[in-house]
Design a protein around this motif. Sequence first.
Motif, PDB file in Angstrom:
ATOM      1  N   ALA A  25     -12.502 -61.763-123.566  1.00 40.72           N
ATOM      2  CA  ALA A  25     -11.332 -62.495-123.074  1.00 40.72           C
ATOM      3  C   ALA A  25     -10.155 -61.588-122.742  1.00 40.72           C
ATOM      4  O   ALA A  25      -9.243 -62.002-122.013  1.00 40.72           O
ATOM      5  CB  ALA A  25     -10.908 -63.542-124.102  1.00 40.72           C
ATOM      6  N   ASP A  26     -10.148 -60.359-123.242  1.00 41.28           N
ATOM      7  CA  ASP A  26      -9.027 -59.465-122.947  1.00 41.28           C
ATOM      8  C   ASP A  26      -9.209 -58.702-121.633  1.00 41.28           C
ATOM      9  O   ASP A  26      -8.333 -57.927-121.231  1.00 41.28           O
ATOM     10  CB  ASP A  26      -8.815 -58.473-124.095  1.00 41.28           C
ATOM     11  N   VAL A  27     -10.326 -58.918-120.947  1.00 48.52           N
ATOM     12  CA  VAL A  27     -10.611 -58.245-119.676  1.00 48.52           C
ATOM     13  C   VAL A  27     -10.302 -59.195-118.519  1.00 48.52           C
ATOM     14  O   VAL A  27     -10.705 -60.361-118.536  1.00 48.52           O
ATOM     15  CB  VAL A  27     -12.083 -57.790-119.610  1.00 48.52           C
ATOM     16  N   ILE A  28      -9.587 -58.698-117.514  1.00 54.62           N
ATOM     17  CA  ILE A  28      -9.344 -59.481-116.299  1.00 54.62           C
ATOM     18  C   ILE A  28     -10.496 -59.216-115.336  1.00 54.62           C
ATOM     19  O   ILE A  28     -10.711 -58.082-114.913  1.00 54.62           O
ATOM     20  CB  ILE A  28      -8.006 -59.101-115.648  1.00 54.62           C
ATOM     21  N   PRO A  29     -11.258 -60.249-114.968  1.00 51.48           N
ATOM     22  CA  PRO A  29     -12.438 -60.033-114.123  1.00 51.48           C
ATOM     23  C   PRO A  29     -12.111 -60.117-112.630  1.00 51.48           C
ATOM     24  O   PRO A  29     -11.785 -61.175-112.108  1.00 51.48           O
ATOM     25  CB  PRO A  29     -13.371 -61.173-114.549  1.00 51.48           C
ATOM     26  N   LEU A  30     -12.213 -58.991-111.960  1.00 55.79           N
ATOM     27  CA  LEU A  30     -12.049 -58.941-110.502  1.00 55.79           C
ATOM     28  C   LEU A  30     -13.324 -58.367-109.896  1.00 55.79           C
ATOM     29  O   LEU A  30     -13.290 -57.464-109.075  1.00 55.79           O
ATOM     30  CB  LEU A  30     -10.838 -58.074-110.121  1.00 55.79           C
ATOM     31  N   TRP A  31     -14.451 -58.897-110.309  1.00 56.38           N
ATOM     32  CA  TRP A  31     -15.724 -58.304-109.912  1.00 56.38           C
ATOM     33  C   TRP A  31     -16.538 -59.238-109.025  1.00 56.38           C
ATOM     34  O   TRP A  31     -16.508 -59.102-107.810  1.00 56.38           O
ATOM     35  CB  TRP A  31     -16.506 -57.837-111.150  1.00 56.38           C
ATOM     36  N   LEU A 342     -12.037 -48.098-116.014  1.00 56.44           N
ATOM     37  CA  LEU A 342     -11.020 -49.137-115.853  1.00 56.44           C
ATOM     38  C   LEU A 342     -11.287 -50.334-116.761  1.00 56.44           C
ATOM     39  O   LEU A 342     -10.351 -50.962-117.264  1.00 56.44           O
ATOM     40  CB  LEU A 342     -10.948 -49.582-114.396  1.00 56.44           C
ATOM     41  N   ARG A 343     -12.543 -50.642-116.985  1.00 57.70           N
ATOM     42  CA  ARG A 343     -12.847 -51.756-117.888  1.00 57.70           C
ATOM     43  C   ARG A 343     -12.442 -51.414-119.322  1.00 57.70           C
ATOM     44  O   ARG A 343     -11.873 -52.246-120.035  1.00 57.70           O
ATOM     45  CB  ARG A 343     -14.334 -52.098-117.811  1.00 57.70           C
ATOM     46  N   GLU A 344     -12.721 -50.184-119.743  1.00 56.08           N
ATOM     47  CA  GLU A 344     -12.454 -49.804-121.130  1.00 56.08           C
ATOM     48  C   GLU A 344     -11.007 -49.404-121.376  1.00 56.08           C
ATOM     49  O   GLU A 344     -10.493 -49.592-122.486  1.00 56.08           O
ATOM     50  CB  GLU A 344     -13.386 -48.656-121.532  1.00 56.08           C
ATOM     51  N   ASN A 345     -10.330 -48.863-120.369  1.00 54.78           N
ATOM     52  CA  ASN A 345      -8.981 -48.349-120.569  1.00 54.78           C
ATOM     53  C   ASN A 345      -7.886 -49.220-119.966  1.00 54.78           C
ATOM     54  O   ASN A 345      -6.731 -49.137-120.397  1.00 54.78           O
ATOM     55  CB  ASN A 345      -8.872 -46.936-119.989  1.00 54.78           C
ATOM     56  N   ALA A 346      -8.250 -50.041-118.977  1.00 54.19           N
ATOM     57  CA  ALA A 346      -7.263 -50.935-118.364  1.00 54.19           C
ATOM     58  C   ALA A 346      -7.546 -52.397-118.682  1.00 54.19           C
ATOM     59  O   ALA A 346      -6.674 -53.247-118.489  1.00 54.19           O
ATOM     60  CB  ALA A 346      -7.239 -50.728-116.852  1.00 54.19           C
ATOM     61  N   GLY A 347      -8.756 -52.684-119.141  1.00 58.40           N
ATOM     62  CA  GLY A 347      -9.113 -54.083-119.363  1.00 58.40           C
ATOM     63  C   GLY A 347      -9.233 -54.851-118.062  1.00 58.40           C
ATOM     64  O   GLY A 347      -8.886 -56.029-117.981  1.00 58.40           O
ATOM     65  N   VAL A 348      -9.738 -54.180-117.011  1.00 53.38           N
ATOM     66  CA  VAL A 348      -9.948 -54.806-115.705  1.00 53.38           C
ATOM     67  C   VAL A 348     -11.381 -54.506-115.269  1.00 53.38           C
ATOM     68  O   VAL A 348     -11.793 -53.341-115.250  1.00 53.38           O
ATOM     69  CB  VAL A 348      -8.961 -54.277-114.646  1.00 53.38           C
TER      70      VAL A 348
END
Length: 389
Positions: A25-31, A342-348
């Motif tokens: 839930a802490d990841v913003i999904p733009l995939w 970016l997924r691990e360090n930006a949460g995106v």
Amino acid sequence: MPDHFEIDLETARRRRSLKWRRYSADVIPLWVAEMDFPLAPAVTERLAGMVERSDFGYPPEPPEETNSEFRAVVAAWMNRRHQWEVDPEMVSITPDTMRAIEIAIERFTDPGDPVVLSDPVYYPFRVAIEEAGRRPLWVPMVESNRRWVLDLEALAAAFAPGNVQLFLHCSPHNPTGTVFTADEQQSIAALAEQHNVIVVADEVHADLAYDASHIPFATINPEIAARTITASAASKAFNFAGLRCGFVIAGDQRLHEQVQSVPIRDRKLASLAGYEATIAAYGGGASWLESLHRHLREMRDHVIGRLAMIEESLVVANPEASYLLWTDWRQIDLAPDPATYLRENAGVALSSGDDFGPSGTGFLRLNFGTSRAILDEALDRIEDALAGS
């Protein structure tokens, strides 16, 4: 900007689709290629009627009235929207666009055959080819002034040996967002005719062309129509992929009979809700679609501008269609790879370019089919992560 396209992160996270459930839930999904907007009112109204009637049984099979209405609505939309006179009898319903492509691979090639596709391209193409026991034959795309086009010399070389039966043509193109011009389409068509190649035109992003006019491949000339199978769906532009309904338009009776020769169990898996949503979208969704185009154009320009300020070495395609941004991160050292970093360090979460073909390493596909608020939160996170890299 219409309020219809403004959704906040908290509301979006309540969704249960793949886009919002793949990552924490802490990841913003733009995939994945799925938008975050409410359905077009015409679609909502049609589906609400189904709920009111508890109308969620099996869909009718040909030649029942629902299929006749569906085919007529598809043909009318193609005529109005894309100036393409489609014979309703040449329309076949499929569960989705990829099933249509799988049918074409099964019907027009043999195990071990090469199937030509662009590099990069929508990654399920490669999966479908390999799972059918065929071989992907990649043709590179080349970038010029932030626009990607097929390398026509490489396409001619791929066709030249004479053993290619099928070309998968993604138009408009995913992931680059290119809308092929009339000259480009005609050049591809000439090569297909010269080498006797069947073309499967995946045109599912056609209704999302907002900076150029989409030209259906089958309209180039009667000769190319006779060797073209068009696979499409309303679900991409109108955002109801989970309802599973697409269609094939055969360029002539011979191709139509080949599609129809597939066992009916492989063609009747589309849902009744998908039928109804497609009829509603094509019958009453045009004004909503125009509003969507305005929003997507604005979000595209906004994201490209922000990325240019965040990292000047990024090379970003300028898409003419859809809500997908093909971005080149090869000049930035992000270990182990840009998507993971970016997924691990930006949460995106963005889509890794590796999935889209051999040339995709170091690229990312960004989905901007959401609100400005969600995009800005994601871009702020990316900026902070890059500042600390």
